[in-house]
Design an enzyme around this catalytic site. Structure first.
Site, PDB file in Angstrom:
ATOM      1  N   LYS A  38       0.858  -1.226   0.047  1.00  0.00           N
ATOM      2  CA  LYS A  38      -0.162   0.098  -0.219  1.00  0.00           C
ATOM      3  C   LYS A  38       0.857   1.312  -0.030  1.00  0.00           C
ATOM      4  CE  LYS A  38      -4.238  -0.626  -0.522  1.00  0.00           C
ATOM      5  NZ  LYS A  38      -5.284  -1.298   0.780  1.00  0.00           N
TER       6      LYS A  38
ATOM      7  N   LYS B 175      -7.699 -15.822 -13.378  1.00  0.00           N
ATOM      8  CA  LYS B 175      -8.968 -15.934 -12.746  1.00  0.00           C
ATOM      9  C   LYS B 175      -9.677 -14.346 -12.904  1.00  0.00           C
ATOM     10  CE  LYS B 175      -7.694 -13.949  -8.002  1.00  0.00           C
ATOM     11  NZ  LYS B 175      -7.002 -12.764  -7.993  1.00  0.00           N
TER      12      LYS B 175
ATOM     13  N   LYS C 268     -11.249  -8.210  -9.629  1.00  0.00           N
ATOM     14  CA  LYS C 268     -11.634  -6.844  -9.861  1.00  0.00           C
ATOM     15  C   LYS C 268     -10.285  -5.919 -10.769  1.00  0.00           C
ATOM     16  CE  LYS C 268     -13.434  -3.109  -7.576  1.00  0.00           C
ATOM     17  NZ  LYS C 268     -13.270  -2.174  -6.374  1.00  0.00           N
TER      18      LYS C 268
END
Ligand code: TRP
Length: 327
Positions: free
Chosen positions: A111, A194, A197
């Site tokens: 992050k 896969k 999002k």
């Protein structure tokens, strides 16, 4: 019944990958455990969403999970920010969490790399907030994805450390319950492994028939088999994987045979697949629409869940205060 806690990040809409992953597992667990499922809206602040985004995403995710079968009669379903006791525990746990160990958490490092201008303290203490979510109910099991391993290790560390510092045997060490092992993996239809999002290849539960059809018809294929009974390349295997999940066995068999004798027409396969996905998601989409349109009901369910969650949280926090010395 054993207590189970899990947090749901309120990020966008549910797609089929989520459905056959976490959601189905949550729905099943409701029958065997005393489940606490909450929407982690405080956690979402680590990325600084706008106020209207928070309201919107909490309502959306609640409606979608209910539509999928989370049952407020069986489980305690609540919004994290409705249970302030979690914050008090968060404060206590933060006093015994160390900069070094928090900085070493991979998700923090990632992050920090992704949002270098916003490396806030909430991001750093994400694991202790998560530990508070779990320990506030003294839960034994936590269904999570594999990516949460380090956060879970921190939660166990927090429990152990608290017990050691105060010489008590108060918090059990919560165990991870990896649903990914039992989850059905939904492939992407764009040739990627896969559905996800971040891959931008999702079929969402809220998608209408036309949207689903469009997405499926765009699925990547190849030029077709040239020899009977040849192995399938990955993109074709993906279509069959999908078919296996949503279609009747006879349908799968039909297309398997077509593949094997080289007479397969991908257009037909996709049309069938789209139709079966639509058939599968239709009732869910309808329920999503119903819940979304009934804000009063949504808020009543959330309020009821918050009451139940608070009861459990208050029992814990009272004892914690006493143990720490706030008497
Ligand atoms: N960190 C979890 C995720 O990213 C969400 C979460 C927050 C959570 N608090 C939790 C999961 C407590 C389990 C228990 O998916």
């Amino acid at each position: 019944m054993e207590k189970v806690v899990s947090g749901i990040r309120p990020t966008g809409n549910l797609h089929l990958g989520n459905y056959f992953g976490a959601v189905t597992n949550f729905v099943r667990m409701q029958n065997d455990y005393n489940c606490y499922f909450f929407i982690a809206d405080w956690h979402s602040l680590t990325t600084h969403p706008k106020p209207e985004d928070i309201v919107q995403s909490v309502d959306t995710i609640l409606a979608e999970y209910l539509a999928c079968g989370l049952d407020p009669e069986k489980s305690t379903i609540y919004v994290q920010s409705d249970v302030k006791e979690v914050l008090e525990l968060y404060l206590f746990l933060n006093m015994n969490a160390y900069l070094g160990e928090l900085e070493r958490v991979t998700t923090f490092k990632e992050k920090a790399r992704k949002q270098p201008d916003n490396v806030n303290a909430g991001l750093l203490t994400y694991p202790t907030l998560m530990a508070s979510d779990i320990l506030i109910h003294r839960a034994l099991k936590v269904p999570v994805g594999k990516d949460q391993e380090q956060n879970m290790e921190m939660a166990r560390k927090c429990a152990r450390r608290f017990n050691n510092i105060y010489g008590v045997d108060f918090f059990p060490e919560p165990q991870s319950f990896y649903f990914s092992e039992k989850a059905v993996k939904i492939p992407g239809l764009d040739g990627s492994g896969k559905m996800g999002k971040s891959e931008g290849n999702c079929i969402y539960l809220k998608d209408d028939a036309k949207t689903i059809q469009k997405k499926v018809m765009k699925a990547v294929t190849d030029s077709g088999p040239t020899q009977p009974n040849s192995p399938k390349p990955e993109v074709i295997e993906n279509l069959f994987t999908f078919l296996n999940i949503v279609s009747e066995p006879d349908t799968v068999k039909f297309f398997e045979e077509k593949w094997n004798d080289c007479s397969i027409r991908y257009g037909d396969l996709k049309k069938q697949l789209a139709q079966d996905i639509i058939k599968f998601t239709d009732p869910i989409r309808e329920r999503i629409a119903q819940y979304s349109a009934d804000k009063d009901l949504l808020h009543k369910i959330a309020a009821q869940g918050a009451d139940k969650a608070r009861q459990s949280a208050q029992e814990t926090i009272k004892e914690v205060r006493h143990i720490i010395g706030f008497r």
